[in-house]
Design a protein around this motif. Structure first.
Motif, PDB file in Angstrom:
ATOM      1  N   LEU A 375      37.749  57.936-101.777  1.00 34.87           N
ATOM      2  CA  LEU A 375      36.240  58.321-101.761  1.00 34.87           C
ATOM      3  C   LEU A 375      35.823  58.577-100.549  1.00 34.87           C
ATOM      4  O   LEU A 375      35.087  59.540-100.283  1.00 34.87           O
ATOM      5  N   ARG A 378      36.067  62.285 -99.548  1.00 31.15           N
ATOM      6  CA  ARG A 378      35.639  63.308-100.237  1.00 31.15           C
ATOM      7  C   ARG A 378      34.125  63.625 -99.470  1.00 31.15           C
ATOM      8  O   ARG A 378      33.405  62.797 -99.766  1.00 31.15           O
ATOM      9  N   ARG A 381      30.809  62.601-101.348  1.00 32.10           N
ATOM     10  CA  ARG A 381      30.206  61.345-101.707  1.00 32.10           C
ATOM     11  C   ARG A 381      28.778  61.357-101.042  1.00 32.10           C
ATOM     12  O   ARG A 381      27.967  60.284-101.411  1.00 32.10           O
ATOM     13  N   SER A 389      27.769  62.303-110.843  1.00 26.51           N
ATOM     14  CA  SER A 389      29.058  62.348-111.168  1.00 26.51           C
ATOM     15  C   SER A 389      29.292  61.944-112.801  1.00 26.51           C
ATOM     16  O   SER A 389      30.209  62.756-113.279  1.00 26.51           O
ATOM     17  N   VAL A 408      32.738  63.701-106.619  1.00 24.92           N
ATOM     18  CA  VAL A 408      33.395  62.359-106.448  1.00 24.92           C
ATOM     19  C   VAL A 408      33.802  62.158-107.889  1.00 24.92           C
ATOM     20  O   VAL A 408      33.485  62.556-108.821  1.00 24.92           O
ATOM     21  N   LYS A 413      34.748  56.095-107.712  1.00 24.84           N
ATOM     22  CA  LYS A 413      33.619  55.298-107.047  1.00 24.84           C
ATOM     23  C   LYS A 413      33.105  54.325-108.191  1.00 24.84           C
ATOM     24  O   LYS A 413      32.613  52.949-107.696  1.00 24.84           O
TER      25      LYS A 413
END
Ligand SMILES: [Zn+2]
Length: 623
Positions: A375, A378, A381, A389, A408, A413
């Motif tokens: 996470l 990225r 995020r 998402s 993400v 997540k």
């Protein structure tokens, strides 16, 4: 579901009637009424039964002949083939329909015309009608439909059209022209004539079908029967070991939920040597496909995928967001809840594996830290929330969308949010509740009452009730919002904190990814880097990496290389055809994470951690 992990060359990811003589519904009705009544299906209009004959006469050509017998009804009837099912992706199954025709019960042709690319209308059907069509089926994996000389596996939504006015009526299915020595495995009940029965079309297509010469075993646990169907080379797996692992998962999961809402459940496994890796959940079954070589190297992937798919029998199949109901087979069902329905299913699967003794503390914390790293690497995020998402799931087929700057993963997540929500509920309830109580409350107050929950608000309602606290800020900041997650604030409850390290990792110089059964496509190339100098181009299709097929394993093999190792990639370029490219891979620095004990762990934190590692409340639940 669990899709095959997206392979990415920059970094490692953790982890696919014979009623042809039927003289009409007057003949059919009494027998259907009988068998449906026997199965406890209330049918006040038993004549309204749609019946399918599926012929497997042409396995070599992957051609399935389907006959749909419509009962008496209105003159004009509409028939729909779903555009999606299982995967949250529009897949337009009608692309595989070679031809379609209609006739009446006496065999006289009826007019059938297309309304759009996936819907047809038949006229003159008041006395019933027989629709016949041919559909190509060679999509492997748990989301597909495939008929070949080895076996047949059907996600029935991919091959069966449904009468729009009878979607919620009982249906019958018969399989014909089955090669000798093949058997049928499906969670659907059968009538004495060998026809399979479903209360509705939705139930029918929630029931995968394996037809072949598979191996079968079974076991009982807490009053339910579990059947295990395995299609694979006998040398590639040990059925006893698999059954033992499944038994542990089932016992741990049903005790964690204090529930088993069925009397029988079916596991269907495929262990092919080609690309594979994914699972599909159903209410009374799951279908899982794992690459045989990957399974041999890492037997733990079976428990990981199975625990996730099994827990789905509650979360998403019964504890279900309103936004997924009713299923719209003609277009997307947009939902903000996949972070919970998928991600928190993985969290629950973690606790189930811990309780089953299939995961220990160290590996659990290492997997968590790896998920945090995925996470944190990225940049998206900080722009795309877990809810967004979820809404954007339908874009996942696009390589651009999957880039770290763009999206993400609601799996990634969502799984972490499940861990954090568990810790937040523990802290707010002083150890009297956790994620288990959230799921049990949702099971009792939604699933058991036949209600659907309203996305994140429904989860928050459950979390607030079981913790006797207002957890609104958690949902506002981290579920609907994109606040940077203060990891240590959460992990402190169990005496842990996050430790960062800078590692030098191999850098192949390009990113390439694939969506479940699509080829691996190069999405991006580092400007001036060795991949570009070797001639790799964005849009190239990767056929092989270091002599192996691209996929989950190839991504791992790239990440396992050291800087200066040679990478050999076979690619297909639109203009230049097939080429083999070689280059020495470079390196770059990457932040990695680990979860470690705090310098001083208090007895209270130790007690909290012990309960956490069992997924249990620390103290008796608050009344
Ligand atoms: Zn899933």
């Amino acid at each position: 579901m669990m899709k095959p992990p997206i392979a990415n060359a920059f970094f490692k990811h953790r982890a696919l009637c014979s009623e042809r003589r039927c003289s009409g519904s007057r003949w059919l009705a009494p027998r259907v009424l009988l068998c449906l009544a026997f199965l406890g299906i209330g049918v006040s209009h038993s004549y309204a039964v749609t019946s399918y004959n599926i012929s497997l006469a042409n396995p070599e050509q992957h051609l399935v002949q389907v006959q749909v017998i419509l009962p008496e009804g209105s003159s004009e009837r509409e028939l729909q083939l779903p555009v999606w099912n299982a995967l949250y992706q529009i897949r337009d199954f009608s692309q595989y329909v070679n031809w379609i025709r209609a006739k009446d019960r006496a065999g006289r042709p009826l007019t059938i015309r297309s309304i759009n690319d996936s819907r047809w209308q038949v006229a003159g059907a008041q006395q019933g009608a027989i629709i016949e069509y041919e559909i190509f089926a060679d999509s492997p994996g748990p989301f597909g439909a495939q008929l070949n000389s080895h076996h047949a596996f059907f996600n029935l939504a991919q091959i069966l059209i449904y009468p729009v006015d009878a979607r919620n009526q009982p249906m019958l299915v018969r399989f014909d022209q089955i090669p000798q020595s093949w058997h049928i495995a499906t969670p659907l009940p059968a009538d004495p004539d060998g026809r399979y029965i479903a209360e509705t079309y939705d139930r029918l297509v929630d029931s995968p079908v394996e037809i072949g010469s598979f191996q079968e075993s079974d076991f009982d646990e807490s009053g339910a029967r579990y059947r295990v169907i395995i299609d694979g080379e006998p040398a590639d797996y040990d059925a006893e070991t698999i059954t033992s692992v499944l038994h542990k998962i089932v016992a741990a999961a049903t005790s964690w939920m204090d529930d088993h809402p069925f009397s029988s459940y079916m596991f269907i496994y495929h262990f092919p040597h080609g690309p594979a890796g994914g699972g599909m959940e159903h209410s009374y079954s799951t279908a899982i496909s794992l690459n045989a070589d990957a399974l041999a190297r890492d037997p733990e992937i079976l428990a990981s995928v199975t625990a996730h798919e099994f827990f789905h029998l509650w979360n998403v199949k019964r504890i279900r967001p309103q936004t997924l109901e009713p299923v719209d087979y003609t277009k997307e069902n947009f939902t903000r809840a996949l972070w919970f329905s998928e991600g928190c299913t993985s969290t629950a699967a973690d606790f189930i594996r811990l309780r089953a003794g299939l995961l220990d503390e160290r590996h659990f914390e290492q997997e968590l830290a790896a998920d945090i790293g995925e996470l944190q690497r990225r940049p998206a995020r900080l722009r795309q929330s877990a809810e967004q998402s979820s809404l954007d799931a339908w874009l996942e087929g696009s390589p651009y969308y999957r880039r770290p700057e763009r999206s993400v993963s609601y799996y990634n997540k969502g799984e972490l949010l499940g861990i954090l929500l568990d810790l937040d509920v523990r802290e707010a309830s002083h150890g009297k509740a956790g994620l288990r109580e959230v799921f049990q409350w949702m099971n009792l107050n939604y699933a058991k009452k036949g209600r659907f929950f309203f996305d994140s608000d429904g989860v928050r309602q459950a979390a607030d009730v079981v913790s006797h606290a207002d957890l609104g800020s958690f949902f506002q900041n981290y579920v609907a919002g994109t606040d940077e997650i203060p990891w240590d604030d959460f992990f402190r409850v169990v005496g842990l904190h996050l430790v960062e390290a800078i590692n030098t990792v191999a850098d192949a110089g390009f990113t390439a990814s694939r969506s479940f059964d699509a080829p691996m496509i190069v999405a991006e190339i580092a400007p001036g880097g060795p991949a570009e100098l070797a001639g790799l181009q964005a849009g190239d299709t990767i056929l092989e990496i270091n002599g192996g097929p691209p996929g989950q394993d190839s991504a791992e093999s790239v990440s396992a290389l050291s800087p200066a190792d040679t990478l050999t990639v076979k690619v297909l370029n639109r203009r230049e055809g097939q080429r083999e490219l070689k280059w020495k891979i470079g390196s770059r620095e990457e932040v990695s994470y680990d979860l470690k004990d705090l310098d001083s762990v208090t007895p209270a934190q130790r007690a909290a951690r012990a309960a956490w590692l069992k997924g249990e409340a620390q103290k008796p639940a608050a009344q």
